[in-house]
Design a protein around this motif. Structure first.
Motif, PDB file in Angstrom:
ATOM      1  N   ALA A  10      13.379   3.996  -8.052  1.00  0.00           N
ATOM      2  CA  ALA A  10      12.555   3.034  -7.325  1.00  0.00           C
ATOM      3  C   ALA A  10      11.301   2.705  -8.108  1.00  0.00           C
ATOM      4  O   ALA A  10      10.876   3.470  -8.965  1.00  0.00           O
ATOM      5  CB  ALA A  10      12.186   3.607  -5.958  1.00  0.00           C
ATOM      6  N   ILE A  11      10.763   1.511  -7.823  1.00  0.00           N
ATOM      7  CA  ILE A  11       9.518   1.073  -8.452  1.00  0.00           C
ATOM      8  C   ILE A  11       8.562   0.659  -7.341  1.00  0.00           C
ATOM      9  O   ILE A  11       8.914  -0.147  -6.480  1.00  0.00           O
ATOM     10  CB  ILE A  11       9.766  -0.151  -9.378  1.00  0.00           C
ATOM     11  CG1 ILE A  11      10.850   0.187 -10.422  1.00  0.00           C
ATOM     12  CG2 ILE A  11       8.464  -0.591 -10.051  1.00  0.00           C
ATOM     13  CD1 ILE A  11      11.332  -1.021 -11.231  1.00  0.00           C
ATOM     14  N   HIS A  12       7.376   1.233  -7.351  1.00  0.00           N
ATOM     15  CA  HIS A  12       6.388   0.910  -6.314  1.00  0.00           C
ATOM     16  C   HIS A  12       5.141   0.285  -6.938  1.00  0.00           C
ATOM     17  O   HIS A  12       4.394   0.956  -7.636  1.00  0.00           O
ATOM     18  CB  HIS A  12       6.006   2.185  -5.542  1.00  0.00           C
ATOM     19  CG  HIS A  12       5.137   1.909  -4.357  1.00  0.00           C
ATOM     20  ND1 HIS A  12       4.687   2.899  -3.522  1.00  0.00           N
ATOM     21  CD2 HIS A  12       4.650   0.751  -3.851  1.00  0.00           C
ATOM     22  CE1 HIS A  12       3.941   2.354  -2.563  1.00  0.00           C
ATOM     23  NE2 HIS A  12       3.901   1.064  -2.749  1.00  0.00           N
ATOM     24  N   LEU A  13       4.950  -1.005  -6.718  1.00  0.00           N
ATOM     25  CA  LEU A  13       3.696  -1.647  -7.109  1.00  0.00           C
ATOM     26  C   LEU A  13       2.723  -1.332  -5.996  1.00  0.00           C
ATOM     27  O   LEU A  13       2.800  -1.916  -4.911  1.00  0.00           O
ATOM     28  CB  LEU A  13       3.876  -3.159  -7.263  1.00  0.00           C
ATOM     29  CG  LEU A  13       4.601  -3.642  -8.531  1.00  0.00           C
ATOM     30  CD1 LEU A  13       6.091  -3.371  -8.436  1.00  0.00           C
ATOM     31  CD2 LEU A  13       4.368  -5.122  -8.748  1.00  0.00           C
ATOM     32  N   GLU A  14       1.839  -0.339  -6.257  1.00  0.00           N
ATOM     33  CA  GLU A  14       1.066   0.209  -5.152  1.00  0.00           C
ATOM     34  C   GLU A  14      -0.386  -0.250  -5.182  1.00  0.00           C
ATOM     35  O   GLU A  14      -1.130   0.070  -6.099  1.00  0.00           O
ATOM     36  CB  GLU A  14       1.135   1.742  -5.186  1.00  0.00           C
ATOM     37  CG  GLU A  14       0.486   2.355  -3.962  1.00  0.00           C
ATOM     38  CD  GLU A  14       0.503   3.870  -3.968  1.00  0.00           C
ATOM     39  OE1 GLU A  14       1.470   4.471  -4.483  1.00  0.00           O
ATOM     40  OE2 GLU A  14      -0.473   4.446  -3.463  1.00  0.00           O
TER      41      GLU A  14
ATOM     42  N   PRO B 132       0.817  -1.217   0.000  1.00  0.00           N
ATOM     43  CA  PRO B 132       0.000   0.000   0.000  1.00  0.00           C
ATOM     44  C   PRO B 132       0.854   1.272   0.000  1.00  0.00           C
ATOM     45  O   PRO B 132       2.084   1.193   0.050  1.00  0.00           O
ATOM     46  CB  PRO B 132      -0.797  -0.101   1.303  1.00  0.00           C
ATOM     47  CG  PRO B 132      -0.258  -1.228   2.062  1.00  0.00           C
ATOM     48  CD  PRO B 132       0.693  -1.985   1.221  1.00  0.00           C
ATOM     49  N   ALA B 133       0.173   2.421  -0.015  1.00  0.00           N
ATOM     50  CA  ALA B 133       0.870   3.709  -0.077  1.00  0.00           C
ATOM     51  C   ALA B 133       1.951   3.824   1.002  1.00  0.00           C
ATOM     52  O   ALA B 133       3.041   4.315   0.736  1.00  0.00           O
ATOM     53  CB  ALA B 133      -0.146   4.841   0.068  1.00  0.00           C
TER      54      ALA B 133
ATOM     55  N   ALA C 272      -4.016  -4.643  -2.128  1.00  0.00           N
ATOM     56  CA  ALA C 272      -4.173  -6.074  -2.401  1.00  0.00           C
ATOM     57  C   ALA C 272      -2.844  -6.821  -2.309  1.00  0.00           C
ATOM     58  O   ALA C 272      -2.823  -8.007  -1.964  1.00  0.00           O
ATOM     59  CB  ALA C 272      -4.787  -6.279  -3.782  1.00  0.00           C
ATOM     60  N   PHE C 273      -1.734  -6.140  -2.580  1.00  0.00           N
ATOM     61  CA  PHE C 273      -0.437  -6.834  -2.578  1.00  0.00           C
ATOM     62  C   PHE C 273      -0.100  -7.437  -1.220  1.00  0.00           C
ATOM     63  O   PHE C 273       0.646  -8.405  -1.125  1.00  0.00           O
ATOM     64  CB  PHE C 273       0.679  -5.881  -3.020  1.00  0.00           C
ATOM     65  CG  PHE C 273       0.658  -5.567  -4.495  1.00  0.00           C
ATOM     66  CD1 PHE C 273       0.911  -6.566  -5.430  1.00  0.00           C
ATOM     67  CD2 PHE C 273       0.387  -4.290  -4.944  1.00  0.00           C
ATOM     68  CE1 PHE C 273       0.893  -6.288  -6.803  1.00  0.00           C
ATOM     69  CE2 PHE C 273       0.357  -3.997  -6.313  1.00  0.00           C
ATOM     70  CZ  PHE C 273       0.608  -5.001  -7.237  1.00  0.00           C
TER      71      PHE C 273
END
Ligand SMILES: Cc1cc2nc3c(=O)[nH]c(=O)nc-3n(C[C@H](O)[C@H](O)[C@H](O)COP(=O)(O)OP(=O)(O)OC[C@H]3O[C@@H](n4cnc5c(N)ncnc54)[C@H](O)[C@@H]3O)c2cc1C
Ligand SMILES: Nc1ncnc2c1ncn2[C@@H]1O[C@H](COP(=O)(O)O)[C@@H](O)[C@H]1O
Lengths: 256, 330
Positions: A81-85, A63-64, A88-89
């Motif tokens: 950086a890469i944020h899979l936001e 999440p955020a 659900a993750f």
């Protein structure tokens, strides 16, 4: 060398954990920190870059709030950086997390991918190895040392009971890093300032959805484990506790 | 249900934890009306297969190839993936060793499935099998189910089952040698000899009294109070891994799966949470006293005496009381 580091945000070590209403996860209103071995993975990536040049990219899914760990990585010296936001993750099994990462980096070529050897919350000890399999890369786990060699890298694996082993492997490769591989650095004030201008790519769940499946395993129930051993609680003021303990040490444990 | 246990051999030795996994498999087979088979993987492993065949098992497979020695994840996954595709077990069980955790996620993924890792037990919920595993470093436990099709993979934590409970069979189980080919190019890693770092200066295995410090000690300079307590008790000082990782105490004072395994008369744990990797190194202590400010710390699950409190309040008067008691003795 171009290095990707997977960094997870986990509840702080001594955060008091409470179960949610459905008893399948914790209540998320706790403080968070970087998963400890991931901090070492980042440190090692930065040291490799300092030696051999290249780029360090930090990735997380969550999440955020988990952007914080990327901010820390950027402040310590990661280049982007890469944020899979998405919320659900948090509920993903290791397979799905690895698939999401593989999808998010499909247009990039990394020489090395580091993960921690396991997460403090789920403790699957799987995400890195699964990612290696999905990408078709060789892997090695519980790494305590990494050196560049002519044909790739030489790593030191920790084995049980104080044993170790060196392994030569080609690049690209995935390594899971053990805590204690080196000394952690602190972020500097300049680093924290510079981090604000470094690129942070956000990836929405929808962008990687087609690469995912349903989780293959499911937490049916989360609970506080039952005690099996009979434990005597020693309480009172510190002085009383000290007296009671010494009484036990003398009469029951018989070491005094 | 067909259940397969893959036992572990490494460097010419059958890992003792293999018997625990066989015991777990026997219990599961009995509870589900399933059949239990076992496999051992490596080069020249038929001796191990014969040893295992003494246990109550429907069959034992020796999965053989020169390419399986020394261990590499690539060769093991290649061999086991092929074997599992032919043999078609519904459930594959292994011990959660460093070697297994090195290859099982790759194997499960290659088989299109998943592994529930580091389990401490299982339960039956109607027709559903649930596997219990620790979460949040042992603070919580979870019952986990498989949602997809098999083959399902499960690994069990060291000590989760009793190896001496593995039942012997009425007659030796049949052994089948399965020769596998590891084609060139499959194995990418080149492992070197296994070694131990230079001889340890401190041997805690014979210590009678151990005072162990964990991260609850907060700062390097505070180690002094633990040391004072150890000295008062006439014992040795030890630590959890993070203390040694920080360089506050040398590595040879580390207790746990990657350090020393000890069995003193008294183990006094100060500010140690009780992660499984620490516990495996000290659970054999005759008496365990734990001081921790968190009443829910997993260390209390194995403690004989629990002090919920701040170690900085408890330790100084304890040192005084121990000194008094010693003085009264002499
Ligand atoms: C493959 C692998 C191998 C490992 N090998 C080992 C090993 O050999 N040995 C080992 O120890 N670990 C090992 N670990 C690490 C292990 O998982 C834990 O991270 C580690 O044991 C935690 O150490 P700790 O209890 O000191 O710290 P923490 O888990 O941070 O616990 C600190 C505790 O101190 C308490 N505390 C804080 N302040 C106070 C105070 N003032 N008074 C009283 N209590 C206080 C807190 O409540 C907490 O419970 C390994 C991990 C892995 C993945
Ligand atoms: N959500 C996540 N975000 C970033 N990294 C992760 C995430 N989940 C797992 N990882 C990485 O995978 C490692 C192993 O996690 P696990 O398989 O859950 O034990 C961690 O130490 C991280 O490096």
């Amino acid at each position: 060398m171009k290095i990707l580091v997977c960094i997870k945000q986990v509840p702080q070590k001594d955060a008091p954990l409470k179960l949610n209403e459905t008893g399948t996860w914790i209540r998320e209103d706790v403080s968070y920190e970087i998963n400890e071995p991931d901090a070492y993975a980042l440190e090692e990536a930065l040291r490799q870059k300092e030696k051999h040049g290249g780029e360090v990219v930090a990735i997380t899914s969550g999440p955020a709030r988990s952007q914080q760990v990327l901010r820390e990585a950027l402040a310590k010296g990661a280049d982007r950086a890469i944020h899979l936001e998405d919320n659900a993750f948090v509920g993903f099994d290791a397979y799905n997390t690895a698939r999401a990462f593989a999808a998010a980096i499909k247009d990039e070529q990394f020489d090395l991918i580091f993960t921690g050897l396991q997460s403090d919350d789920y403790g699957y000890a799987q995400t890195g190895v699964i990612l290696a399999e999905l990408l078709g890369h060789p892997h090695a786990t519980i790494i305590m040392q990494i050196e560049k060699s002519d044909s790739g890298i030489r790593v030191k694996r920790e084995l049980e009971a104080g044993y170790f082993q060196f392994v030569d492997m080609p690049l690209p490769a995935v390594l899971t890093i053990q805590s204690g591989i080196s000394k952690l650095r602190y972020a500097t004030l300049i680093g924290i300032k510079q981090a604000k201008n470094k690129p942070l790519r956000k990836v929405a769940l929808a962008e990687v959805q087609s690469a995912l499946s349903d989780n293959l395993q499911k937490i049916e129930r989360l609970y506080v484990p039952q005690k099996t051993k009979k434990t005597e609680i020693i309480d009172g003021s510190p002085n009383e506790i000290a007296k009671k303990l010494v009484e036990r040490l003398r009469n029951e444990v018989r070491v005094l | 249900m067909k259940i397969l246990v893959v036992v572990e051999q490494r460097e010419g030795k059958l890992n003792r934890v293999s018997w625990e996994t066989i015991a777990a498999g026997q219990a599961l087979a009995a509870d589900t009306g399933g059949t239990l088979e076992a496999a051992v993987v490596g080069a020249g492993v038929s001796g191990y297969a014969a040893e295992i065949a003494a246990k109550k098992l429907a069959k034992v497979y020796a999965i053989e190839s020169a390419g399986l020695e020394p261990y590499t994840p690539d060769a093991f996954v290649h061999a086991l993936k092929g074997f599992i595709a032919t043999n078609q077990p519904a459930l594959v069980m292994m011990p959660h060793t460093y070697q297994v955790r090195d290859f099982v996620p790759k194997l499960a993924t290659a088989a299109g499935s998943t592994c529930i890792s580091d389990c401490i037990g299982y339960k039956k919920d109607g027709d559903k099998l649930l596997f219990t595993r620790q979460m949040f470093q042992g603070k919580l436990a979870a019952d986990v189910s498989f949602t997809g099709a098999g083959p399902w993979f499960v690994t069990f934590q060291n000590g989760a089952f009793r190896g001496d409970k593995a039942e012997a069979g009425a007659a030796a189980a049949p052994v089948e040698v399965v020769n596998v080919e590891i084609p060139a190019g499959v194995v990418r890693n080149q492992p070197h000899e296994v070694f131990k770092e230079a001889k340890q200066a401190v041997d805690l295995t014979q210590a009678e009294i151990i005072v162990a410090v964990g991260r609850g000690i907060k700062e390097e300079k505070n180690i002094a109070i633990a040391k004072a307590l150890a000295e008062a008790l006439g014992g040795d000082l030890a630590a959890s891994r993070p203390i040694c990782d920080n360089g506050w105490l040398p590595m040879d004072r580390q207790i746990g799966s990657s350090g020393q395994t000890v069995a003193p008369k008294l183990y006094l744990a100060l500010g140690i949470s009780g992660a499984i990797q620490h516990i495996v190194g000290m659970k054999g202590a005759r008496t365990i006293i734990a001081v921790n400010k968190d009443a829910e710390a997993p260390i209390f699950e194995i403690a004989d005496y629990a002090v919920v409190g701040n170690l900085f309040d408890i330790v100084p008067p304890l040192i005084e009381e121990v000194k008094k008691a010693k003085a009264a003795n002499s």
